[in-house]
Design an enzyme around this catalytic site. Sequence first.
Site: not given
Length: 337
Positions: A97, A100, A221, A273, A291
């Site tokens: 992530s 991103k 992605y 998150y 992660v």
Amino acid sequence: MSKNVFLPSAKAICIAAFLSLNTVVYAQKTADISTISEKTLSSILEKNRSYYTEGKVADYIPELGKMDAQAIAFSVVDKNGKIHNAGDVHKKFTMQSISKIIALMIVVSEKGEANVFDKMGYFGTDKPFNHFSNLETTGKPLNPMMNAGAILTTSLISGEGEKPFLKILDMVRYITKNHAIDYNKSVYESEKSTGHRNRGMFYLMKNNGLISGNEEQLDNYFRQCSIELTAEDLAKIGYFFANQCVRFDGDSTYKNEEVAKLIQSQMLIAGMYEFSGEYARTVGLPSKSGVGGGIAVSVPGKMGIGVFSPALDQHGNSSAGYHMILDFVKQYDLSLF
């Protein structure tokens, strides 16, 4: 006594003493930051190494489950662009992530912030990174840091086929000045074959008219999440956004204060998150976790921090990584608050 003799009041003396004390404290803080060294990082790393036992390596993506839970690394790029490393700094892991924020930078540069955020929100969340959030109600992702928003972000990058992914990869290589960076094809295949929840988000957004392409966009992605790098590379990324998109060596090709503010604000409210609110209270810095076990941190106007330890807490953030960052921030008083 002569009328011309000045006798300061008790209040004036207190104010002068207070200002003097704060000048000393401020000077000490500035001096402290300049004393950052590999010895400092090693000390913090060793203190927090055992926190990996409180976490668990991500195994919902089978390839990630193969990571060594005891691997740990800590890197800082200071205000002058000097790199300080400790631990397994040559150990590679996938961005997941953290990619991103790179994708968001690219699409905002191409399409403009207003156009991108017309399709998603700026909101934080109390839900996990892979939650469908309000896709089935308002139809739009909450933010670009959760999976749904990130999938949409990548789909909006211009170009056919793998072109959007290659733009992300090239930008990571540029920011880190590490042209050897590539994606891990085994992790990519593992993500693609098990990414049914992400596929569901993709088609919900396609149904809602936010995405017009095909699954090639989703594959991009998965590829961006599979980009492999090190803790040092993450520290360079943190530095980049902390310093108005100027690279650690001073290269200002992409300098953009507004983009840097946007990225850091999203990192602060949603980068960790559902733990983001508590993290803002304890660490108080724009950060983005993945992660794969990495966390990239921006100290606005000052430095970048990168940590790695693949054992994750219940929120999907590196357990030992979080505690290393927390101790470092406290030691140097780096919180924005």
